[in-house]
Scaffold this active site. Structure first.
Site, short mmCIF file in Angstrom:
data_model
loop_
_atom_site.label_atom_id
_atom_site.label_comp_id
_atom_site.label_asym_id
_atom_site.label_seq_id
_atom_site.Cartn_x
_atom_site.Cartn_y
_atom_site.Cartn_z
N ARG A 116 1.46 -1.02 -22.53
CA ARG A 116 1.40 -0.19 -23.72
C ARG A 116 1.96 -1.01 -24.89
O ARG A 116 3.16 -1.23 -24.97
CB ARG A 116 2.28 1.05 -23.49
CG ARG A 116 2.19 2.13 -24.53
CD ARG A 116 3.30 3.15 -24.30
NE ARG A 116 4.54 2.70 -24.88
CZ ARG A 116 5.75 3.03 -24.43
NH1 ARG A 116 5.88 3.78 -23.38
NH2 ARG A 116 6.83 2.58 -25.02
N HIS B 148 5.65 4.79 -27.25
CA HIS B 148 5.17 5.88 -26.37
C HIS B 148 4.37 6.88 -27.21
O HIS B 148 3.25 7.24 -26.87
CB HIS B 148 6.35 6.55 -25.69
CG HIS B 148 6.03 7.88 -25.09
ND1 HIS B 148 5.18 8.02 -24.02
CD2 HIS B 148 6.42 9.13 -25.43
CE1 HIS B 148 5.07 9.31 -23.73
NE2 HIS B 148 5.80 10.00 -24.57
N TYR C 193 14.36 -0.23 -26.53
CA TYR C 193 14.49 -0.53 -25.09
C TYR C 193 13.59 -1.67 -24.61
O TYR C 193 13.53 -1.95 -23.42
CB TYR C 193 14.21 0.74 -24.27
CG TYR C 193 12.90 1.43 -24.63
CD1 TYR C 193 11.69 0.97 -24.12
CD2 TYR C 193 12.88 2.51 -25.50
CE1 TYR C 193 10.50 1.58 -24.44
CE2 TYR C 193 11.69 3.14 -25.84
CZ TYR C 193 10.51 2.68 -25.31
OH TYR C 193 9.33 3.28 -25.65
#
Lengths: 377, 325
Positions: free
Chosen positions: A256, A260, A269
């Site tokens: 990805r 998100h 992160y």
């Protein structure tokens, strides 16, 4: 006595490598026209995605889940799916919707927070977006069992992510599918992150594909940025499903590239360096390299495809944004087949509530309220 | 003194309680490095490590079931469920096990855990991110249900929830997560579970609400000049502070109850029943409810049609005054 009852192996499939070179022995039979079409849908998905992100930043869409990086997993797989197969997506499958010929304006409408965008036309065999994680594989299995019961040759296909493989519903779906030999194909887009949690912390299994073994059917891991490998795995799985040999789990190993959703900040992160590495493995770039080598690609073609995609996207946005908001009383219409008495009453009440506000605005100064009035921004 | 919002106040409560009690562990999706999608657990994994701030697999039934097991073994788990819509896969664990173990084992085993979860609309998000499912939990014996409306209460109620001997569902109204900044004492204080707060005293109408709707109601009351409204923030939905409600109703005789959840069997219905049982002869007008409609919360484009607002509260106050005998 002690003996080994079962050993298992999990295959990994890559047909088109990062340099655009293809393993001819494994190459599925795809015409030049089909390959071009695959490329065109991957570009369309990318252009749609870029536009959606822009619109979201301008406040013209709500929370949006970007697709960038997963175009081969989505378009490669859906190209093997036939019109009469039923697709149960999660929430990131914009490419799958587009390739299933979902009118693009509906997708924009949906992401703009208008539920009418999920009123999917009858000729598109696809279910609405599933927001809660991991519920829809069960629905696909039920659908597949019904197809088998009705002796239909179609299959059910469901998409979900790496995070979904931790949900109980996923395991129940896999178990039902195995027990009833459901004509169902499970497509897991392992994009390596469930929001912030990396797949290595999601499961102690070395692959997600191997989870199928425990339920009595095959799982295969494929290079999810290789549209040919994804296509072949899905094609084979669907042929197996249609011939009564049961389900398959396909793990598309991809990445990805974006956040998100637009509410997330992946920088918190994820290392920038890691994203850069995966950008080099861009599935569109890879297919382009192949097509160049195969003499199917020119700068003119590239520009033309992009221009057509941009035109379609602009037209869809304009169409989506021209649709009027619902009237307040219309939000009651799909709660039941026909309105219950209490809903009829509430529907009348909402007309009055809004009528009160509108009326008060019109007759400012002529306030008949005991307590005062309020104009809300 | 510290000026904090609800996110920061809950974070502070967790931080201080975790320092005090080494048996407190946090479990949830993305609560570690990411600090939770709303950042309520920000920096806690850095402070207390991954063994106490556990980024779990994506499995809500798992989060609650495992927290339950940890609680049985004497730990004090605080589970985060990311959004209220994602509570549903955990309902089996919550309703069939967490809430029942004290009774099932006749007190031998208990589950003093806390389940934190954002609730309600206000962030213009996708389906399952704007719901108000408190009634399911209020309806379930064995659970306590808490919902703060402001940062000060959030800290004090969270500490009470952590120290409570029974399982507590702690709802955090996301519409006001960051909308209110308030002085929050650094030093320890507790707000008791089961006690409502009279936000503003008044003599004409009792306006009862909770969670994010307290802010809406408070602002609505500012627009009402000629009527004296008593505003009650329930703070706890199970057990409901009947005493404070009845005392107020006996004074005003007129009642409006506001909540974002659907109307049928919403908390307002229960409050009306209790008033009926305990203060029927004090009533001067039929009680008005301002609630969500009995439909699925519309997606963001039309969600304003569903949500309660200041105008609807004002209209209801207006109506009970007009209907008054």
């Amino acid at each position: 006595m002690k003996k080994v009852l079962e050993r298992f192996q999990v295959e990994y499939l890559q047909i088109l490598n990062e340099n655009g070179n293809c393993d001819k022995k494994l190459m599925p039979s795809l015409t030049k026209k089909q390959i071009k079409e695959m490329y065109e849908y991957m570009v369309l998905t990318r252009v749609f995605d870029d536009k959606a992100l822009k619109l979201q930043r301008q406040g013209r869409l709500g929370t949006y889940a970007p697709t960038r990086g997963q175009e081969a997993s989505q378009i490669g797989s859906v190209f093997a799916v036939q019109d009469d197969d039923m697709v149960f997506p999660a929430f990131r499958e914009n490419g799958v919707y587009l390739a299933r010929k979902m009118p693009m304006e509906l997708l924009f409408q949906f992401w703009a927070g208008d539920e009418r965008g999920m009123n999917i036309p009858k000729n598109v065999n696809m279910f609405p977006v599933a927001i809660t994680v991991g519920a829809q594989p069960l629905h696909a299995v039920g659908y597949a069992i019904a197809l088998k019961y009705k002796k239909m040759k179609a299959a059910a296909v469901t998409y979900f992510g790496d995070g979904a493989t931790s949900e109980g519903d996923f395991h129940e779906a896999m178990n039902f599918a195995g027990v009833y030999k459901a004509p169902c194909v499970f497509i897991c887009q392992n994009n390596q992150y469930a929001i912030s949690v990396p797949v290595e912390e999601q499961t102690a299994s070395r692959t997600l594909a191997q989870k199928a073994i425990a339920y009595g059917f095959d799982g295969i891991k494929v290079d999810g940025n290789d549209p040919f490998a994804v296509y072949k795995a899905t094609y084979d799985a669907l042929r197996k499903a249609r011939s009564g040999k049961g389900p398959t789990l396909i793990e598309c190993f991809t990445y990805r590239i974006g956040d998100h959703t637009t509410s997330d900040d992946a920088k918190k992160y994820r290392k920038e360096k890691e994203v850069k590495e995966w950008e080099k493995k861009d599935p569109i770039l890879r297919l382009k390299k192949y097509m160049k080598k195969a003499g199917m690609f020119s700068e003119r073609y590239e520009n033309e495809v992009k221009k057509i995609a941009e035109g379609l996207v602009e037209k869809a946005v304009a169409k989506a944004e021209s649709i009027q908001r619902l009237k307040p009383e219309e939000i009651f219409n799909y709660t039941y087949a026909s309105l219950t008495e209490e809903l009829k009453e509430q529907k009348e009440q909402i007309k009055l509530e809004n009528f009160t506000i509108a009326e008060k605005k019109k007759s400012a100064g002529k306030n008949t309220s005991v307590v005062g009035e309020l104009e809300e921004a | 003194m510290l000026q904090l919002n609800i996110v920061e106040a809950v974070n502070l409560a967790l931080k201080q309680e975790m320092k005090r009690d080494k048996e407190i562990v946090l479990l949830g999706e993305d609560i570690g490095e990411d600090g939770g999608v709303f950042r309520v657990t920000d920096n806690l994994s850095k402070l207390y490590g991954n063994e106490r701030v556990i980024d779990t697999p994506l499995a809500e039934s798992g989060i609650v079931g495992v927290s339950f097991g940890m609680a049985l073994a004497g730990l004090k788990p605080i589970a985060e469920i990311q959004f209220e819509g994602f509570l549903m896969p955990a309902l089996d664990q919550i309703i069939n096990h967490v809430s029942r173990i004290r009774n099932r084992s006749k007190g031998r085993y208990t589950a003093p855990l806390v389940i934190r979860c954002p609730i309600g609309g206000g962030i213009k998000a996708l389906e399952h991110h704007s719901d108000s499912p408190e009634t399911y939990f209020v309806h379930t014996p064995g659970l306590k249900v808490v919902i703060p409306s402001n940062p000060y209460d959030a800290k004090g109620l969270m500490i009470s929830a952590i120290r409570d001997p029974d399982p507590v569902i702690f709802f955090e109204p996301k519409k006001v997560y960051r909308a209110i900044k308030q002085e929050v004492p650094e030093k320890e204080y507790l707000i008791p579970i089961g006690k409502a707060n009279v936000v503003k005293e008044g003599g004409d109408v009792t306006l009862i609400t909770y969670g994010a709707a307290v802010k809406t109601a408070y602002e609505a009351v500012q627009h009402i000049s000629n009527i004296s409204v008593e505003l009650i923030d329930l703070r706890t939905l199970k057990p409901i502070d009947t005493e404070t409600i009845i005392k107020s109703v006996k004074k005003t005789g007129k009642v409006v109850i506001a909540h974002e959840a659907q109307k049928t069997l919403g908390v307002a219905a229960e409050i009306i029943a209790r008033i009926n049982e305990k203060a029927f002869y004090s009533l001067e007008a039929p009680i008005e409810r301002v609630t969500g409609y009995d439909i699925i919360v519309p997606y963001p484009k039309h969600e304003d049609y569903y949500f309660i607002n200041q105008q609807r509260i004002i209209n209801a106050v207006d109506k009970v005054m007009k209907n008054s005998i």
